[in-house]
Write a protein that holds these residues in place. Structure first.
Motif, short mmCIF file in Angstrom:
data_model
loop_
_atom_site.label_atom_id
_atom_site.label_comp_id
_atom_site.label_asym_id
_atom_site.label_seq_id
_atom_site.Cartn_x
_atom_site.Cartn_y
_atom_site.Cartn_z
N ALA A 186 -18.81 23.64 -20.07
CA ALA A 186 -19.03 23.11 -21.29
C ALA A 186 -20.35 22.52 -21.23
N LEU A 187 -20.75 21.89 -20.27
CA LEU A 187 -21.91 21.63 -20.00
C LEU A 187 -23.32 22.67 -20.67
N SER A 198 -14.71 24.19 -28.40
CA SER A 198 -15.31 24.01 -29.51
C SER A 198 -16.95 24.53 -28.93
N THR A 199 -17.50 23.95 -27.77
CA THR A 199 -18.82 24.96 -27.86
C THR A 199 -18.97 26.28 -27.58
N ILE A 244 -13.74 20.68 -25.61
CA ILE A 244 -15.28 20.83 -25.86
C ILE A 244 -15.55 22.14 -25.17
N GLY A 254 -22.18 25.32 -22.00
CA GLY A 254 -22.27 26.30 -23.16
C GLY A 254 -23.32 25.33 -24.11
N CYS A 255 -23.49 23.84 -23.93
CA CYS A 255 -24.13 22.80 -24.97
C CYS A 255 -25.34 23.39 -24.62
N THR A 293 -27.32 25.90 -23.87
CA THR A 293 -27.20 26.94 -24.78
C THR A 293 -27.72 27.06 -26.16
N MET A 294 -26.38 26.43 -27.13
CA MET A 294 -26.80 25.63 -27.86
C MET A 294 -28.00 25.15 -28.44
N ILE A 295 -27.75 23.90 -27.79
CA ILE A 295 -29.11 22.98 -27.91
C ILE A 295 -30.46 24.12 -27.69
#
Length: 936
Positions: free
Chosen positions: A587-588, A827-828, A824, A590-591, A593-595
């Motif tokens: 989750a961390l 969704s990511t 989490i 993926g987040c 990467t999206m940021i």
């Protein structure tokens, strides 16, 4: 409405008149309930209540957001003291003590999914105390007129008594099996006309020499008894259905491999076993080994005959007595003396007490006391009573037999009392028997393999038998006059002195253990039986060193097994923690990467890179932890040994200490090998830890590898191209004894708790799995080198699966069914895939995904986690997807799973993964023709 009115409330028609709970429901104040007055209840609720109150099976309904409980008379009995207050209360409040057990079931049913369980264990407080209960039930969601789930209906059956009855039956069966195994007599079961061994107890296995007989026909298991009658008697009992009894039957058996046939005597019964149809299906055989009894009987009979011949008279009686003094057998001479018949004897009423006049009871009891103390009596004279009441004089003596019974000979000396000559003849006969016993004793002294000793109470040796030199190496001349205590192990001296004090007090020693020094300086365990005789002690000792060593080895193996089980439990705990940590890292990552895709701020970019590096480091650490934890199947692949070792250097340095230097040497152009990467890394870690423990003062650990080609005549018996990996330390090394057992499972020189003895066994297993072998070179104070030969791989090392940018840009379409229970992570990943051009349908479990796969909707690719709640795992879902949509691409992802390797032909992506890596894998998994729709 007046107090005397008989008018029924408007809803009374669905509250059963004859039901106790129905009456309570009519009297209940529903206006204060969240359900409201019954006339306003939903039609499904009113229908279920009417059905439930008319049923004799325990049923209840839970309704509305407050989850109000309504039940029938049968369920009231299950509630116990909770009834009637439970009516109209919240279901989970009524069962507050099992709320945690019921909550998931209620939530699942309210979500619209029916549940059924054949057995659930619940600890209820329905009778004022905690009680283990068992139930079978089905929870069915009930929908209101609008189609929404408004409650649940449950029909249940309490199976507590049935469960406990089965448990008691199983315990009783186990107890009976244990009694069967330990029974002193032998038991076994044959099945079918071939008489195949189905089971046998310890006594029978000992009789036949502990052979491997279970599952074998008797003619194959015991071929040497062919022609001795046993096969024919068994065939007869099986064919006729009639039991066959054999008493004292001789049987010649080979009780040890290569040994000559040994004659034993057995008493047995072949009892037919009949099936439900009355046909004979096998034989139950029960019996006992009566060899010693037969031999003792033969010896006593022979002794009696010799005595008869010596006396040349017909007045010597012989009787056998049990421990209560009853006469169990007698010869004709004794029966003639006493005036009794054989029928009188068989009645079981004859005893020495009945035959003894009151005035002679004292001397008889003195003889019994002497018999119990020494095992035999001196001759006694007394009078006996005949059946007709008359008396006669007799001389008797008795001897205790091995089974606790007694043999007594009785000589009619009526005439001898009147004639001195008869008495002298009798004395001569007795002296002859004493001489024979003395000769037998001396023969036993010379020929016994057990050591015998006579010593004074101060332990000074006065006599030893020849077995001392065979067992302990001491000749007789070096022992006479020496103290036994001089030869006893120092740790056993106090216990031996205490036992000597018991002997001095007149007590007999049985099975006392201590260690005696062999002449070569070693010690042997001796089990002693000793009897005091005035100022002397007579003792017999048996060498039990082998038994003690076997017992110690078994105890050590048990300790090591317990340690291995502890390590397995720690591994399972580590794997579970690593699995959860993988989801957090996923989750961390993926987040991050999206940021990163949503910002170009130069100040944020370094922080994102640092965060991603931390995620990568955490992922590597978790993978290394799971290398020890996961018990999954082997997944061999072609690996570059040099790169793999160098990548592990950081982990190896952490496994070592600061005072140990790590050195690596690799030959140029090192060949690739085929091995499971996880097992390879685990083996290398094991070798490093062993080396660390062997270098308590520091040193150097060297890892080197080179290519070798073995000729057909190589001592390893291997041929072809191999890579030799050598791990050498500068530690204390191994002794020759330890070196021979280095690869044995559970063998370790470390103390309990410091090692399981499985490390080098795993190393050897890896080498064998890689097509090679392993060996150890070591010597005391010269360090240790472990060599592994692993066969060269014919395949090239797999390159990183990097897709060109043009390919990535060309493949950004299709509908992905995403199955992930972590909200989490789900969704990511969904956001990232949609940004990459995919359409995503997201569900939390395989149970939710299965209806979508079975439907007609479009799905181009299935991407699922492996471990998730519910009935099916990701591997199960992949199999179902292949069955429903044979051409559908499937990609699984997992960080820890024992069953991931079972999904053959499915791509597996290790957690945590980068979003770019996921997109590349999904693009590669989709067929070249584009999206695939279901065509079934």
């Amino acid at each position: 409405m007046s107090g005397t009115s008989t008018e029924k409330p408007p809803y009374a028609h669905f509250f059963t008149e004859s039901s106790e709970v129905g009456a309570l429901m009519r009297a209940h104040d529903w206006s204060s309930s969240s359900l409201g007055l019954p006339e306003g209840w939903a039609i499904p609720l009113r229908t279920l209540v009417a059905v439930m109150l008319g049923s004799h099976q325990p049923m209840f309904v839970v309704w509305g957001p407050a989850r109000t409980l309504i039940y029938n008379d049968a369920y009231a009995e299950i509630l116990g003291r909770k009834h009637p207050e439970a009516l109209g209360r919240s279901f989970l409040d009524v069962w507050s003590e099992i709320r945690d057990d019921l909550m998931p079931i209620v939530e699942e049913t309210y979500a619209g999914r029916a549940l059924h369980m054949d057995d659930i264990m619940l600890v209820m407080h329905r009778k004022g105390y905690p009680e283990e209960t068992h139930f079978a039930f089905s929870y069915t969601p009930v929908r209101d007129e609008d189609g929404a789930v408004a409650g649940l209906f449950c029909a249940c059956t309490e199976t507590t008594e049935e469960f406990h009855a089965k448990r008691r039956l199983a315990a009783e069966g186990e107890r009976l099996r244990d009694l069967f195994r330990q029974a002193p007599g032998f038991f076994y079961v044959w099945r079918g006309p071939e008489h195949v061994y189905e089971m046998a107890n310890d006594a029978y296995l000992q009789l036949v020499g502990h052979r491997d007989i279970i599952g074998k026909p008797v003619r194959e298991a015991l071929p040497e008894i062919e022609g001795q009658g046993f096969f024919e008697w068994a065939d007869q009992a099986f064919a006729t259905g009639e039991p066959y009894v054999g008493r004292g039957v001789p049987a010649k058996l080979q009780r040890h491999p290569g040994a000559p046939l040994e004659e034993r005597f057995v008493t047995f019964v072949f009892q037919p076993i009949r099936g439900p149809d009355g046909q004979v299906t096998g034989l139950f055989v029960q019996g006992s080994d009566v060899t010693e009894e037969k031999r003792a009987e033969a010896a006593l009979r022979a002794s009696e005959e010799r005595l008869r011949a010596a006396l040349e008279i017909k007045t010597v009686g012989a009787i056998y007595l049990d421990m209560q003094g009853r006469i169990t057998d007698a010869n004709d001479a004794f029966l003639a003396m006493a005036g009794y018949s054989r029928e009188d004897l068989n009645s079981g009423l004859l005893s020495w007490q009945r035959l003894t006049p009151p005035e002679w009871m004292e001397i008889s009891e003195r003889a019994v006391a002497e018999l119990n103390e020494t095992g035999q009596t001196t001759p006694y004279e007394k009078e006996y009573i005949r059946k007709d009441g008359s008396s006669w004089w007799a001389l008797f003596a008795a001897k205790m037999l091995g089974d606790g019974t007694c043999f007594e000979f009785v000589v009619d000396i009526t005439q001898a009392k009147r004639a001195e000559e008869a008495l002298r003849e009798l004395n001569a006969t007795l002296e002859k028997r004493v001489a024979e016993r003395t000769a037998d004793r001396n023969r036993m002294w010379r020929l016994s393999t057990d050591i015998m000793v006579v010593h004074r109470l101060d332990s000074t040796i006065t006599a030893v038998n020849p077995a001392w030199e065979c067992v302990l190496g001491w000749p007789e001349e070096e022992l006479l006059g020496r103290a036994c205590l001089d030869l006893i192990h120092p740790a056993d001296r106090e216990a031996t002195l205490a036992e000597n004090r018991r002997l001095a007090a007149g007590r007999t020693t049985r099975r006392f253990l201590n260690r005696f020094r062999h002449k070569d300086g070693s010690y042997r365990w001796i089990s002693w039986t000793a009897v005091p005789d005035g100022d002397l002690v007579h003792a017999v000792g048996r060498d039990v060193t082998a038994e003690k060593e076997h017992e110690a080895a078994l105890h050590e193996a048990e300790n090591q097994l317990r340690q291995a089980q502890k390590l397995e439990a720690v591994g399972q705990l580590t794997g579970g923690v690593a699995h959860d940590f993988n989801n957090l890292l996923q989750a961390l990552g993926g987040c991050l990467t999206m940021i990163g895709r949503r910002t170009d701020d130069p100040k944020v970019r370094p922080l994102l890179d640092a965060g991603q590096q931390a995620v990568d480091r955490g992922a590597k650490l978790v993978q290394q932890l799971m290398a020890f934890a996961r018990p999954e199947g082997l997944r061999p692949e072609t690996i570059d040994l040099r790169d793999r070792v160098l990548a592990m250097s950081g982990l190896l340095e952490r496994a070592l200490r600061a005072d140990i230097r790590l050195v690596t040497r690799f030959a140029a152009d090192l060949w690739p090998i085929e091995a499971d990467p996880t097992q390879f890394e685990l083996a290398l870690i094991n070798l490093a830890v062993n080396a660390r423990d062997a270098m308590p003062g520091g040193g150097e650990l060297t890892i080197e590898a080179a290519n070798v080609t073995l000729a057909p005549d190589d001592p390893t018996r291997l041929e072809g191209d191999f890579v030799r990996l050598s791990v050498a330390d500068t530690g204390c090394g191994m002794t020759p004894e330890v070196l021979t057992k280095a690869f044995d499972p559970f063998f370790t020189t470390k103390e309990v708790g410091r090692g399981s003895g499985l490390g080098l066994a795993q190393v050897y297993g890896l080498a064998r799995q890689a097509g090679g072998t392993a060996w150890v070179e070591s010597g005391s104070s010269h360090g240790t080198t472990v060599h592994l030969l692993m066969r060269r791989s014919v395949a090239s090392v797999r390159a990183a699966e990097e897709m060109p940018a043009s390919t990535l840009a060309a493949r950004r379409s299709g509908l992905v069914l995403l199955v992930e229970d972590d909200a989490i992570v789900a969704s990511t990943v969904a956001a990232a895939l949609e940004e990459a051009g995919y359409h995503v349908v997201q569900v939390a479990t395989a149970d939710e995904a299965l209806p979508l796969l079975a439907g007609e909707g479009r799905i181009d690719l299935l991407f699922s986690d492996v471990v998730m709640p519910g009935r099916l795992s990701g591997v199960d879902l992949a199999r179902e997807a292949r069955r429903l949509r044979p051409d559908l691409p499937v990609v699984l992802t997992t960080g820890y799973s024992e069953v991931a390797t079972q999904a053959e032909g499915v791509r597996v992506l290790a957690k945590p993964y980068r979003i770019d890596e996921l997109v590349r894998l999904l693009d590669a998994a989709l067929p070249e023709t584009g999206c695939a729709a279901k065509t079934t």
